[in-house]
Structures are given as structure tokens and as C-alpha cells.
Motif scaffolding. Structure first.
Motif, short mmCIF file in Angstrom:
data_model
loop_
_atom_site.label_atom_id
_atom_site.label_comp_id
_atom_site.label_asym_id
_atom_site.label_seq_id
_atom_site.Cartn_x
_atom_site.Cartn_y
_atom_site.Cartn_z
N GLU A 117 58.64 44.24 34.04
CA GLU A 117 58.20 45.26 33.09
C GLU A 117 57.42 44.64 31.94
O GLU A 117 56.45 45.21 31.46
N GLU A 118 57.84 43.46 31.52
CA GLU A 118 57.14 42.80 30.41
C GLU A 118 55.72 42.41 30.82
O GLU A 118 54.76 42.62 30.07
N VAL A 119 55.58 41.87 32.02
CA VAL A 119 54.24 41.48 32.48
C VAL A 119 53.35 42.70 32.56
O VAL A 119 52.21 42.71 32.11
N LYS A 120 53.89 43.75 33.15
CA LYS A 120 53.11 44.97 33.33
C LYS A 120 52.64 45.49 31.96
O LYS A 120 51.46 45.79 31.76
N ALA A 121 53.58 45.59 31.03
CA ALA A 121 53.24 46.12 29.71
C ALA A 121 52.21 45.24 29.02
O ALA A 121 51.29 45.73 28.37
N TYR A 122 52.34 43.93 29.24
CA TYR A 122 51.42 43.00 28.59
C TYR A 122 49.99 43.17 29.12
O TYR A 122 49.03 43.21 28.35
N LEU A 123 49.88 43.29 30.41
CA LEU A 123 48.54 43.45 31.00
C LEU A 123 47.93 44.79 30.62
O LEU A 123 46.74 44.90 30.35
N LEU A 124 48.76 45.82 30.60
CA LEU A 124 48.25 47.14 30.23
C LEU A 124 47.75 47.13 28.80
O LEU A 124 46.68 47.64 28.49
N LYS A 125 48.54 46.53 27.92
CA LYS A 125 48.19 46.52 26.51
C LYS A 125 46.98 45.62 26.26
O LYS A 125 46.10 45.93 25.45
N GLY A 126 46.94 44.50 26.98
CA GLY A 126 45.86 43.54 26.75
C GLY A 126 44.54 43.96 27.37
O GLY A 126 43.53 43.27 27.22
N GLY A 127 44.53 45.07 28.11
CA GLY A 127 43.27 45.55 28.68
C GLY A 127 42.90 44.92 30.00
O GLY A 127 41.79 45.07 30.47
N CYS A 128 43.85 44.20 30.61
CA CYS A 128 43.52 43.55 31.88
C CYS A 128 43.94 44.38 33.09
O CYS A 128 43.68 44.00 34.23
N TRP A 129 44.63 45.48 32.85
CA TRP A 129 45.10 46.26 33.99
C TRP A 129 43.96 46.77 34.89
O TRP A 129 44.09 46.77 36.12
N GLY A 256 46.38 34.81 24.74
CA GLY A 256 46.62 36.07 24.05
C GLY A 256 45.34 36.82 23.74
O GLY A 256 45.37 37.83 23.07
N LYS A 257 44.21 36.30 24.20
CA LYS A 257 42.94 36.96 23.88
C LYS A 257 42.22 37.43 25.16
O LYS A 257 42.28 36.78 26.20
N PHE A 258 41.56 38.57 25.02
CA PHE A 258 40.76 39.09 26.12
C PHE A 258 39.39 38.45 26.05
O PHE A 258 38.63 38.68 25.10
N ASN A 259 39.09 37.60 27.00
CA ASN A 259 37.81 36.90 26.99
C ASN A 259 36.96 37.40 28.16
O ASN A 259 37.24 37.11 29.31
N ALA A 260 35.93 38.17 27.84
CA ALA A 260 35.12 38.82 28.88
C ALA A 260 34.09 37.88 29.48
O ALA A 260 33.20 38.31 30.21
N GLU A 261 34.21 36.58 29.19
CA GLU A 261 33.20 35.64 29.68
C GLU A 261 33.27 35.50 31.20
O GLU A 261 34.36 35.51 31.78
N ARG A 262 32.14 35.35 31.82
CA ARG A 262 32.11 35.32 33.27
C ARG A 262 30.85 34.58 33.71
O ARG A 262 29.81 34.72 33.08
N ILE A 263 30.97 33.83 34.80
CA ILE A 263 29.78 33.18 35.35
C ILE A 263 29.22 34.07 36.44
O ILE A 263 29.91 34.43 37.39
N VAL A 264 27.95 34.45 36.27
CA VAL A 264 27.34 35.43 37.15
C VAL A 264 26.22 34.78 37.95
O VAL A 264 25.43 34.01 37.41
N ALA A 265 26.19 35.07 39.24
CA ALA A 265 25.09 34.57 40.06
C ALA A 265 23.94 35.55 39.99
O ALA A 265 24.11 36.74 40.21
N LEU A 266 22.76 35.05 39.64
CA LEU A 266 21.56 35.87 39.69
C LEU A 266 20.82 35.46 40.95
O LEU A 266 20.41 34.30 41.09
N ALA A 267 20.66 36.39 41.89
CA ALA A 267 20.12 36.01 43.20
C ALA A 267 19.14 37.06 43.68
O ALA A 267 18.92 38.08 43.04
N GLY A 268 18.54 36.79 44.83
CA GLY A 268 17.62 37.74 45.44
C GLY A 268 16.20 37.22 45.46
O GLY A 268 15.80 36.39 44.66
N SER A 269 15.44 37.75 46.40
CA SER A 269 14.10 37.21 46.62
C SER A 269 13.13 37.60 45.52
O SER A 269 12.04 37.04 45.41
#
Lengths: 450, 424
Positions: A117-129, A256-269
Motif C-alpha cells: 500500500e505504501e508503494v502504491k500510494a507513493y507512486l500515485l502521489k509522485g505522479g509515476c502511476w 523523491g523527485k519526478f525527473n522527466a528527463e529521457r533519452i530520445v532517439a530521433l530517427a527516420g529517413s
């Protein structure tokens, strides 16, 4: 413990323009956007007003049907616009980013000793759900369900998709934290799959059931793996998380922080120098698209890979779940005798004067042309060749089209997501919109049966 | 910019938009797409698509039929002149068969059948498309080619036209058009002809050009099919060798005679992955099995030479495949994906029974020496049933899995107890 999964049915779509394995930092975006289309079936209820200042990780809205499911801002800044469509439906939220970024700091959670329950509540509150998705219905997981297992696919077979082995490098700690936390949410196992002969950062995780997968696309789709490992029955649910989202979950747990950083592949001809960019969820795509250069001006930008992504304008925004952005030429031109002349520059699953079978490793430059018009289902046996699930694809599609709920249920609609039908849609001679048909079928089933 | 600078492509594009939404739009689009593959782009789902469309698929089948058609045009003349002058003593392919005289008979007899079949059939398709406001679908491209190849050469053109209208309207359009029909339209047309005008569809006068007109006169000619001979227990009077039968220098429906070219066409269709090898192979097995059974009956002495079934029953089991329309039916008609079984396992049963029943009808009903079209139509009707049971197998597997599954309760239910599924 490790089980091997070998997929034989399928088709690899080799395209030119794979991202080179170097990562640049993308220019910081002025405006970030959350697109509501990314959250299928969610009715948003705003928590902040237009013009309000928000921090990164601060909730913007919640799901009307599940009030504890919060959606947070990827950056700190001012909520400058709530874009609405017909009937005032919210389409997207735009946030003007601050120069100095500030994040909401959540109290740290001891993952090892925390309860379910603690994990669930934490993810829900932290915006990761919202990163946790469920099947049936291919929607954000209902926090009240008890999933029989959680699946993570670390094997990438989709055309031009980001190479997870590359983007996850050095993220082992975050991945492990996320896996440990997710493991508490299910009484069953956490299934993680990696490519058979690949050196994946996911391979060293503990507390998981590791599967080594080999074979052509769609072997890397999580739906294929679920069907081979532990198929879903009526009344059951499984949850799926993509590895790049595990990193964000892991970071929330560790810092404890929501970090939206992400490595994105830019691809295509249509991209001159396809490569990887470090950026954030919701960024303007133009912040890195034009750094790599584009060919011509008649191209399509896709949030995601060419089979399952969504169309975006070049000045659009990176999707919530996407770690690939693809740009390919639009095919809005006629082709003289396109229906009967020999074809050398396109991929085909047949040999009807199409010659892609002669060069299985050749890379193709495909456009968005449909190569034909929409027709009734005629050809049979073709989908089965690229559809490794123990399901009758055409029969299921037809059941969805005629809205026969019993038949949809019996033929296994609970087990699939639209993306599982991306390859059958690709090879379809009748150019039927398979993914849309399945999506509508899932929505109907969800509405009627719940 | 002046109009003169517009390319042909651009002009058609403008016309297409001009016609959009209008009554005649389907007719215009049908012609337009024959010239140019459309400029349509993907809207939902996969952004890229494979190279094949329905036109290409149909075109591949037509390509597999072209050699058969060309052969039939020569054979039309060859049978005609051989009936008048007798078969050549020492057959030479170049001098006796591939001659201009032979081909000319093909041009005046076979080509009109093709033209009428396509003309009438496509006209009906266009009318239906315009009335119902949908695009012209490509189903008739193959049907239109099959029809002239499965009728006797002297079939009057008006008769063919009537049959085509019946076949396309009743066999296909009333069900909703291409992809929705239950019976193979080409065989519906053949069946209509057979039952409406039986005298034109059987006997020894219809398989050779001019045989009907000359009948009763001093220069009367005739050509009996091999099945005709056998059905009348006159196998001994036949002058055809096995190689004649295999290569097709025999009388019969226009395009059915050359098992050799049909075999090549079948291999091409299998190689190009357009037609189902499962159906073809199982149909061949089915006909061989039935043939063997009949040979066995004769060998066991259960049937004497006086029996009216003797001729066909004693016919070598494998030779059934190279006479009559069996080979043509197996390769080009049984494999129709719309009317055939649609599941891979179902295709095995479907094909097997087509072969099995074809030979059975052939032997037991001398009035219908050509059983294959009836066998395929019959199995067309049963195909959905076969598929039903194959699909039920998959459903049952899923049900069984569910029965053995432990369904976890919802968390909100507050119980950690495991419930056993009671839904089934």
C-alpha cells in the motif's frame, strides 16, 4: 532463472535512418505540453488554474474516475494554456518553463521495507502511476486491481525504435529500485525480457524472472511476450511498464523527485543526422528535430515508431510515453501503374512482383503512402504469418467490427493491445485500420463489461 | 500558370477532386486507380504499409492465368482442325500446334468470350458501385478471366452475358460485393450455364469449334472429352496419350486442358504467396485418395466391366488430376480466399474434401462428368462451418486455461483469499 522465447512468425521492417549511438543535449524547450491523447480513457479534472505556477512533479490534474491517480507537470513553470477541443474537452496543457527549474520534493520511501500500500500510494502521489499500464484494455492501470504479473520488455524489434541497451546504460540503480517497488504490487512475478544475445542493463536485475527473447518483430512487443509466458484470462489483469519509464519511477524512489528527463532517439529517413537527444517529456520536438537537419519539407513527424506512433506536427510535443521520434517522407503522390509494376523499393510479405524477399537485410526508405485503397477483407492466411500470438487475428478483427462482445471475449481480446495488430495492419492487402478496430473493440468491451 | 503546363497526372488529380462526392465518382476512381496508384496516405495506426494491395494480388492470379489463356487459344484451333482432318500422325509443337491458323480460331472464338465476360461483369460492378456509392472492388478482375476459361468454346456470347449478370448479381453483389460472397462467382456462373442450358454444356458437340453448326451435315465433326469417353465406358476408343492429357492437347472447356501450364501457374501462385498451398496440396491428396479407393474397388473385383461405373472407376487414380477441370479447379478456384476456408487448419479439410468429392461426383454421376465445380461450390457452403470448428478449438483452449487459472480478487475487495474462477 531464465526462459528462452523464440518467435518465428513475424517480419522485420528494416528502414534507413536508424539513430546513431551518440547523445546530444537538446536545446531547452520554452513550452512543454502534456497531450491528453496519450492517456487513453482518462477524463481529466484540473487541479490548477490557467496561469498558475507549478513545480516539476506538481499535480496538474487527476483522473475523474480514479481520483487518486495524479498527473504531474514535467517541468516547473507557468500553466499558460489549456487547449480545448469540441465540447470543451481538454486536448493539451502547455507549460511555459522557468529558467530555474524547481521540483517538488517527496519524502523518501524505504523501498525494501515498504508495504504494497505504501508503494502504491507513493507512486500515485509522485505522479509515476500513469507509467504503469494494464491489460486488458491497454489503459493506465487501475490501482485497485491485483495484477497477476508485471511485464517489462527490454527487447526492441520495432523499426527505428530507440535501442534500450544504449539509452539505459548506467541506469541500473534506478531500474533496480523501480523493479523492487513494482515487485511488491503483484503477488505474481515481474517478468523482464531481454534480447537473447544482447548485453542489456536489465539482465542484471534481481527479483525478476528473466526471459531471453529472439526472433523478428513483434517479438519485442510486450503483448507477444505475455502471450508466450503467461497469457491473460478473463477477469485477470497484468501490468506493463516500459524500461525508460522504470528509470523515472526509480529516480522518484531514490531521490523523491519526478525527473522527466529521457533519452530520445530521433530517427527516420527524413532526418539528416539521426541520433539520440537528452530531453524531457513534453518538450517541443522542434528543439532537436532541426538540430539534426531534415530533408525537404514534405515529411511526417511521428511520436513513437512508424508502426505504433502518433502523427505530430513538426512543432508538436514529445509524447508522454515515447522515447522515439521518427520523421519519414509523406507519400502523398500518385505512382504510375503502381499496382502492377515490379516493386524493388518497398517491403512486402508476398512475392507478387515484389522483391523485398530477395534482400532481407536491405534497408528501405518507406513513405506514408498506403500503397492501395481500403477494401473488404479478401486475402486469408497472411496475418497469421506475422502474428505469433495464439489468437485468430482476422476473426478477432471481424468480431470487433460487428461489435459481437461474446465473440470478442472468446477470441482473446483481453490479451491484446492495438500495437499487437500493427504488423498485421502493415501487411494488410485490404488496407484495413487494424489498430483502430482493436482500440474501438477494447473500448466497447471496457464500457460494457468493465 | 497556364493549363498547358499541367501534367497528365495533375489533370487527373484535379478531375478526381472535381468528381469527389458525385454519383459517378466510383467509376472515375476505378479507372484512375488503374493508371495511378492513389496518393492516399495513412491516417491511423501504422504509418507505413506494405507494397501489396488488392489489385496487385488479383493481378498476380491473372498473370498465372495468361499462359493458360494463350494455350487455350492455340488449342481451340488445334482441336477444330484435328476434328476435321484427323490428329497429326507425328505431332510437332511448332508445325501442328503453335500455328497462326490455330491462333486465329482462338482470336475469333476465345477472345470474344474474354471480352464479353469482362465487359458485362465490370459493367455490372460499376453500376453497383455507382448505385451504392462504394469504390469498385477488384474481385471481378480474376472472375472475369476465369469465366471464359471454364466454359465450352462454342458457348453463345449472349448466354455467357446472361450467366455473368446472374453470377455477379446473385452470386456476389446481393451479399455485399467483393469479400462478402459465399459462393465463388465464377463457379456460380458456370453452374448457371450448366443447369440453364445443359445441352450447350455437355455432350460431344460443344468442345470443338463449329461442331454444333456442322452437326448432321456431311462434314460433321465432334470431339468428346476424355471424361465423356470414360463415362460411356468407351475408354478404349480414345486416341489420347497420357502426355496429351498432361500437356493439354485434348478437347475440354477452354482453359482447363493443360495440366502442365496449370501446374506452373499453381507453383507461381504458391511461390508468390498469393494462393494457399495447403488447399492445393490437400485437394490433390483428396483426389488421389478417392481415385485409389475406386481403383481398389475395381481391383477387388467388386465391379465388372459391364458396370456403368467401370470406365471411370478403372481410370488410373492419378490421371484424374490431368483430365477434366480438376487441376484448374484446384489451382484457381478452390484457392479463392473469400469463399474458401479461412483458417490454416480449415484449409486442409476444405481442400481435401474438394479433391475427394470431385472424383466421387465424376465417377458416380455420369450426367455430371465434371464434378469439380459442384464439389467446390459444395465446399464453399461448408467452409464457414469448417472454420467455425477450427476457431472453436482456439476458444476451447482459452476456456480451459481460464478454468485452471486462479483469478486474483480486486484489492478493494479487501480479501487476499484466492478465488477460483466460477465464470465458466
Amino acid at each position: 532463472m531464465s526462459k528462452d522465447i523464440r518467435i518465428k512468425k513475424g517480419l522485420n521492417i528494416n528502414l534507413v535512418g536508424a539513430a546513431e549511438q551518440t547523445t546530444s543535449k537538446a536545446v531547452l524547450s520554452n513550452v512543454y505540453a502534456i497531450r491528453l491523447n496519450d492517456f487513453h480513457g482518462v477524463t481529466p479534472k484540473m487541479l490548477v488554474k490557467q496561469g498558475a505556477e507549478v513545480k516539476a512533479g506538481e499535480p496538474l490534474f487527476y483522473n475523474k474516475n480514479k481520483e487518486n491517480m495524479l498527473f504531474v507537470s514535467p517541468v516547473s513553470g507557468e500553466l499558460v494554456e489549456i487547449v480545448r477541443g469540441a465540447r470543451r474537452r481538454i486536448l493539451s496543457l502547455k507549460i511555459l518553463a522557468d529558467k530555474e527549474q524547481a521540483s517538488v520534493s517527496n519524502d523518501l520511501l524505504n523501498v525494501e521495507s515498504a508495504s504494497k500500500e505504501e508503494v502504491k500510494a507513493y507512486l500515485l502521489k509522485g505522479g509515476c502511476w500513469p507509467f504503469v499500464k494494464q491489460r486488458p484494455y491497454d489503459i493506465i492501470a487501475d490501482p485497485d486491481t491485483n495484477p497477476k504479473a508485471i511485464f517489462v520488455s527490454g527487447y526492441v524489434t520495432a523499426p527505428l525504435a530507440a535501442d534500450l541497451n544504449y539509452v539505459l546504460q548506467g541506469k541500473e540503480k534506478e531500474l533496480q529500485a523501480a523493479i523492487t517497488a513494482l515487485g511488491k504490487l503483484t503477488p505474481g512475478k515481474v517478468h523482464v525480457s531481454v534480447g537473447k544475445s544482447e548485453n542489456s542493463p536489465l539482465a542484471g536485475l534481481s527479483g525478476v524472472e528473466l526471459h531471453k527473447v529472439s526472433g523478428p518483430h513483434p517479438a519485442g512487443l510486450v503483448g507477444t511476450q505475455i502471450n508466450k509466458i503467461d497469457p491473460i484470462n478473463k477477469g485477470e489483469a497484468v501490468w506493463t511498464v516500459t524500461p525508460q519509464d522504470l528509470v523515472i519511477i526509480g529516480e522518484l524512489l531514490l531521490t523523491g523527485k519526478f525527473n522527466a528527463e529521457r533519452i530520445v532517439a530521433l530517427a527516420g529517413s527524413s532526418v539528416k543526422a539521426p541520433k539520440y537527444y537528452k530531453t524531457k517529456i513534453g518538450t517541443e520536438i522542434s528543439t532537436f528535430l532541426y538540430s539534426s537537419g531534415v530533408e525537404g519539407d514534405n515529411f511526417r513527424v511521428i511520436n513513437g515508431d512508424v508502426l505504433t506512433g502518433s502523427k505530430s506536427a513538426p512543432d508538436g510535443y514529445l509524447g508522454y510515453y515515447n522515447n522515439t521520434v521518427t520523421a519519414i517522407p509523406e507519400g502523398d503522390d500518385y505512382e504510375l501503374f503502381g499496382w502492377n509494376k515490379p516493386v524493388f523499393n518497398k517491403i512486402s510479405a508476398t512475392r507478387a512482383l515484389t522483391f523485398s524477399w530477395m534482400q532481407p537485410n536491405k534497408k528501405y526508405d518507406l513513405t506514408t503512402n498506403t500503397n492501395g485503397e481500403h477494401r473488404a477483407f479478401v486475402v486469408t492466411g497472411m496475418y497469421e504469418k506475422v502474428f505469433p500470438l495464439d489468437i485468430f487475428p482476422m476473426q478477432l478483427l471481424k468480431a470487433c467490427m460487428v461489435k459481437d462482445l461474446d465473440e470478442m471475449e472468446q477470441l482473446g481480446l483481453y490479451e491484446v493491445a492495438p500495437e499487437d495488430f500493427s504488423l498485421t495492419e502493415f501487411v494488410c492487402v485490404s488496407k484495413q485500420p487494424h489498430q483502430q478496430i482493436i482500440r474501438e473493440g477494447l473500448d466497447l468491451l471496457h464500457k460494457e463489461i468493465g | 500558370m497556364s493549363d498547358k503546363k499541367l501534367t497528365f497526372k495533375k489533370r487527373l488529380h484535379i478531375l478526381k477532386h472535381h468528381y469527389r462526392g458525385k454519383k459517378m465518382a466510383p467509376a472515375f476512381n476505378a479507372l484512375h486507380t488503374f493508371l495511378f496508384a492513389p496518393d492516399e496516405t495513412t491516417h491511423s495506426g501504422s504509418h507505413v504499409r506494405a507494397a501489396d494491395d488488392l489489385k496487385r494480388t488479383m493481378n498476380t492470379v491473372i498473370m498465372a492465368l495468361v499462359p493458360v489463356l494463350l494455350f487455350s487459344m492455340f488449342n481451340a484451333g488445334y482441336q477444330h482442325f484435328s476434328a476435321i482432318n484427323g490428329f497429326p500422325q507425328e505431332f510437332s509443337l511448332m508445325n501442328d500446334f503453335l500455328t497462326w491458323d490455330n491462333f486465329w480460331i482462338g482470336i475469333i472464338k476465345v477472345l470474344p468470350l474474354v471480352v464479353v465476360s469482362y465487359g458485362v461483369g465490370l459493367l455490372v460492378e460499376f453500376i453497383f458501385a455507382v448505385i451504392k456509392g462504394h469504390e469498385v472492388e477488384e474481385g471481378y478482375l480474376v472472375t472475369g478471366m476465369l469465366v471464359p476459361l471454364i466454359v465450352p468454346i462454342d458457348t453463345p456470347l449472349w448466354m455467357l452475358a446472361v450467366a455473368v449478370v446472374f453470377g455477379v448479381v446473385i452470386g456476389k453483389e446481393v451479399f455485399g460485393g467483393t469479400g462478402m460472397n459465399i459462393l465463388n462467382p465464377a463457379l456460380t456462373i458456370r453452374a448457371f450455364l450448366f443447369f440453364a442450358y445443359p445441352t450447350w454444356m455437355s455432350g460431344d458437340k460443344v468442345w470443338v469449334y463449329e461442331a454444333v453448326e456442322r452437326a448432321g451435315g456431311p462434314d460433321a465433326i465432334s470431339g468428346e472429352t476424355i471424361l465423356g469417353y470414360l463415362a460411356q465406358n468407351k475408354g478404349a476408343e480414345m486416341s489420347y496419350s497420357v502426355s496429351d492429357m498432361f500437356f493439354g492437347f485434348i478437347p475440354g472447356s477452354v482453359g482447363e486442358t493443360s495440366a502442365f501450364l496449370i501446374l506452373l501457374g499453381g507453383l507461381f501462385l504458391i511461390f508468390s504467396k498469393i494462393a494457399s498451398w495447403r488447399i492445393m496440396l490437400s485437394a490433390v491428396i483428396g483426389s488421389l485418395v478417392m481415385g485409389l479407393i475406386f481403383n481398389g474397388v475395381v481391383d477387388a473385383g467388386w465391379i465388372g466391366e459391364t458396370s456403368k461405373f467401370y470406365g471411370l472407376m478403372s481410370f488410373d487414380f492419378w490421371q484424374h488430376l490431368i483430365v477434366g477441370g480438376l487441376a484448374f479447379g484446384i489451382v484457381y478456384m478452390a484457392t479463392d480466399p473469400v469463399t474458401g476456408a479461412q483458417t490454416n487448419r480449415g484449409k486442409w479439410f476444405y481442400g481435401f474434401f474438394i479433391g475427394f468429392l470431385s472424383v466421387m461426383i465424376r465417377v458416380f454421376n455420369p450426367a455430371y462428368p465434371e464434378g469439380v465445380f459442384l464439389a467446390i461450390l459444395l465446399m464453399n457452403v461448408f467452409a464457414p462451418t469448417i472454420d467455425h470448428y477450427v476457431v472453436r478449438g482456439n476458444v476451447k483452449r482459452r476456456m480451459k486455461r481460464l478454468k485452471n487459472a486462479t483469478i486474483l480478487p480486486k484489492d478493494s475487495a479487501g480479501k487476499a483469499n484466492e478465488l477460483h474462477a466460477e465464470t465458466v
